[in-house]
Design an enzyme around this catalytic site. Structure first.
Site, PDB file in Angstrom:
ATOM      1  N   ARG A 186     -25.100  -6.966 -52.817  1.00  0.00           N
ATOM      2  CA  ARG A 186     -24.976  -8.274 -53.472  1.00  0.00           C
ATOM      3  C   ARG A 186     -25.799  -8.334 -54.759  1.00  0.00           C
ATOM      4  O   ARG A 186     -25.430  -9.042 -55.692  1.00  0.00           O
ATOM      5  CB  ARG A 186     -25.428  -9.390 -52.526  1.00  0.00           C
ATOM      6  CG  ARG A 186     -24.428  -9.744 -51.437  1.00  0.00           C
ATOM      7  CD  ARG A 186     -24.922 -10.937 -50.644  1.00  0.00           C
ATOM      8  NE  ARG A 186     -23.883 -11.502 -49.784  1.00  0.00           N
ATOM      9  CZ  ARG A 186     -23.948 -12.726 -49.253  1.00  0.00           C
ATOM     10  NH1 ARG A 186     -25.009 -13.489 -49.497  1.00  0.00           N
ATOM     11  NH2 ARG A 186     -22.985 -13.171 -48.495  1.00  0.00           N
ATOM     12  N   LYS A 236     -20.590 -13.726 -74.509  1.00  0.00           N
ATOM     13  CA  LYS A 236     -21.417 -14.592 -75.347  1.00  0.00           C
ATOM     14  C   LYS A 236     -21.935 -13.836 -76.568  1.00  0.00           C
ATOM     15  O   LYS A 236     -22.026 -14.392 -77.667  1.00  0.00           O
ATOM     16  CB  LYS A 236     -22.586 -15.148 -74.533  1.00  0.00           C
ATOM     17  CG  LYS A 236     -23.517 -16.057 -75.336  1.00  0.00           C
ATOM     18  CD  LYS A 236     -24.545 -16.729 -74.438  1.00  0.00           C
ATOM     19  CE  LYS A 236     -25.431 -17.669 -75.253  1.00  0.00           C
ATOM     20  NZ  LYS A 236     -26.368 -18.435 -74.401  1.00  0.00           N
ATOM     21  N   HIS A 293      22.949 -32.021 -70.310  1.00  0.00           N
ATOM     22  CA  HIS A 293      21.913 -33.027 -70.072  1.00  0.00           C
ATOM     23  C   HIS A 293      21.438 -33.029 -68.624  1.00  0.00           C
ATOM     24  O   HIS A 293      21.296 -34.068 -67.995  1.00  0.00           O
ATOM     25  CB  HIS A 293      22.403 -34.403 -70.485  1.00  0.00           C
ATOM     26  CG  HIS A 293      22.864 -34.461 -71.914  1.00  0.00           C
ATOM     27  ND1 HIS A 293      22.056 -34.140 -72.972  1.00  0.00           N
ATOM     28  CD2 HIS A 293      24.081 -34.774 -72.447  1.00  0.00           C
ATOM     29  CE1 HIS A 293      22.731 -34.263 -74.101  1.00  0.00           C
ATOM     30  NE2 HIS A 293      23.962 -34.629 -73.811  1.00  0.00           N
TER      31      HIS A 293
END
Length: 509
Positions: A60, A134, A270
């Site tokens: 993790r 970033k 239509h």
């Protein structure tokens, strides 16, 4: 120059890393990514060698470290940033190649537990993508394997990617994480029983010249995987760019086509069918659909569920049409249709039944969402509520009419005979008005007996039954469900009409 690799989707990974390594880049990699690269002969540096810290918590925590994010976020033109990196022994990282755990695929599995889902929530991956995105002025972020070749070509040519490319890849990375996070948020909100939020993900296909009218701006978007019977997934062979109204009409036509497995053709204007028919082949289906309303088809669109052949193309050529759609076109048919430069020719995947998808309708300040109306019950003799039962031919026409009327604007009435429409009454404010239009069209076509009438909603009074009898209708199919159903049944018995109740209505607003 250093590149950090940590990918779930390993398509093209080895060749990309090998190409970068050949250009003198150092490859840093995590876990399974490093194992694959090393086994493929690509020299790598393990992430723990960079951070000086082992992977912990079962993997993790491995990239959440200042030596990773400092190396990504440090501004190369900022002396203070560069001094701090130096003081802390942090080297810059010039590329991140990351894509994320397949969370959506995981939770789609029937046996997926909450524990399984949580373990497939990527933490380090989105963090690296966002940091690299970033700092796109200095860092290349790659989350899509389809971008590998472009990135590698630029590096081989110029030593690095261009600023323009890095900005584009930054935007793609933020999109990747936004979509990923939306799937997680949607799933976790369900687990926590929080009020639902709707997350939509559509890609722009093209800006349109205008919307329904010239003063309205419009754009066309598609789902990532449009599926079958989809204009969004169509391949346009020729013709002008599709308009807003073209797309709406084409979609309506495809919804009708999807109801039929036998050779079928529909002409549409239509968003309502003006002629529809089955036939022994597509050519016969076209001829019968065209004869159902030769006037209204002018400027309309035509859809087939079989290949358009040369003989069909010859029949279509003299008629002004906006679009012709089919699963395929013969080479000879395309050559002939190419002489009509403005005609739009669309190839549509009709290889499988449509899956049920949400249907979105905008309202001022909101959005309505419902399942698409893909249901259509087969009408059988045990649904008959009158003394007289339908003949085999009438029952076939009942089922044909029932499939057509569900795609006509409410209030909807369709009159059919022998597997072809004879009259269509659409969008009237009362059902008798719609019936009058459809029945008069059938009468004008010379059909005065053995007709079948289909209604999308129940008949609240016996007036429509009485009206139908005057025009030669011998069988009626409707949902039933009115508190005055018995009035219609009594009138049908009086007129010798077979009437079927399906128990399912098909309003279309």
């Amino acid at each position: 120059m250093r590149a950090l690799f940590s990918v779930s989707d390993k398509r093209g990974l080895v060749d990309f890393a090998r190409g970068l390594s050949a250009c003198g880049w150092e490859i840093i990699a995590t876990g399974g990514t490093q194992k694959l690269l090393e086994e493929s002969g690509v020299k790598t540096t393990g992430i723990s060698e960079v951070t000086g810290f082992p992977e912990i918590c079962g993997g993790r925590v491995k990239t959440l470290h200042p030596r990773v994010h400092g190396g990504l976020l440090g501004r190369r033109d900022n002396e203070g940033d560069m001094q701090q990196l130096k003081e802390n022994g942090i080297e810059t990282i010039e590329m991140v190649c990351v894509n994320l755990y397949p969370f959506e695929a995981t939770v789609a599995k029937p046996d997926c537990t909450l524990e399984d889902a949580v373990e497939h929530i990527d933490i380090g991956g989105p963090s690296m993508l966002r940091s690299a995105a970033k700092n796109f002025n200095a860092v290349t972020v790659v989350c899509d394997p389809d971008d590998y070749s472009k990135v590698l070509d630029e590096i081989r040519a110029d030593g690095n990617t261009s600023l323009e490319t890095r900005l584009t890849l930054s935007a793609k990375a933020y999109t990747h994480t936004a979509i990923y996070d939306s799937h997680i948020a949607e799933y976790m909100r369900r687990q926590a029983n929080l009020p639902e939020k709707l997350f939509l993900n559509f890609d722009l296909v093209q800006p349109l010249r205008y919307g329904e009218n010239p003063h309205q701006q419009a754009k066309f978007y598609k789902e990532a995987e449009p599926g079958t019977y989809s204009v969004a997934g169509a391949r346009q062979i020729q013709g002008k760019e599709l308009s807003y109204n073209n797309i709406q009409d084409a979609n309506a036509a495809l919804e009708i086509v999807s109801e039929f497995t036998e050779p079928f053709c529909v002409g549409l204007k239509h968003m309502n069918p003006c002629g529809a028919a089955v036939g022994k082949d597509a050519a016969e289906a076209w001829q019968r659909a065209y004869e159902a309303d030769k006037v209204s088809i002018y400027g309309g669109i035509v859809a087939f569920n079989r290949e358009v052949t040369l003989d069909i193309a010859k029949a279509l050529k003299p008629i002004f049409l906006e679009i012709v759609m089919a699963p395929s076109f013969s080479a000879e048919a395309l050559e002939l249709l190419a002489t009509k430069k403005n005609l739009r020719v669309l190839v549509i995947d009709m290889s499988a039944p449509r899956c049920k998808r949400p249907k979105y309708t905008g309202v001022t300040g909101g959005l309505l969402v419902q399942d698409a109306d893909t249901e259509c019950v087969e009408v059988t003799t045990d649904m008959c509520v009158t003394d007289r039962k339908p003949s085999a031919q009438e029952l076939a026409d009942i089922n044909f009419g029932w499939k057509i009327v569900k795609h006509v604007k409410s209030n909807a009435i369709v009159v059919v005979k022998d597997g072809a429409t004879l009259g269509v009454g659409a969008g009237q404010m009362n059902r008798v008005g719609s019936a009058g239009i459809a029945l008069e069209e059938a009468k004008a076509a010379g059909a005065v007996s053995g007709l079948v009438l289909a209604s999308d909603g129940f008949l609240p009074f016996d007036d429509t039954v009485d009206q139908a009898a005057q025009y030669g209708v011998s069988a009626i199919v409707q949902p039933g469900g009115s508190i005055r159903d018995n009035d219609s049944i009594v009138k049908a018995n009086e007129k010798g009409i077979a009437m079927m109740f399906t128990g399912m209505r098909h309003f279309k607003h």
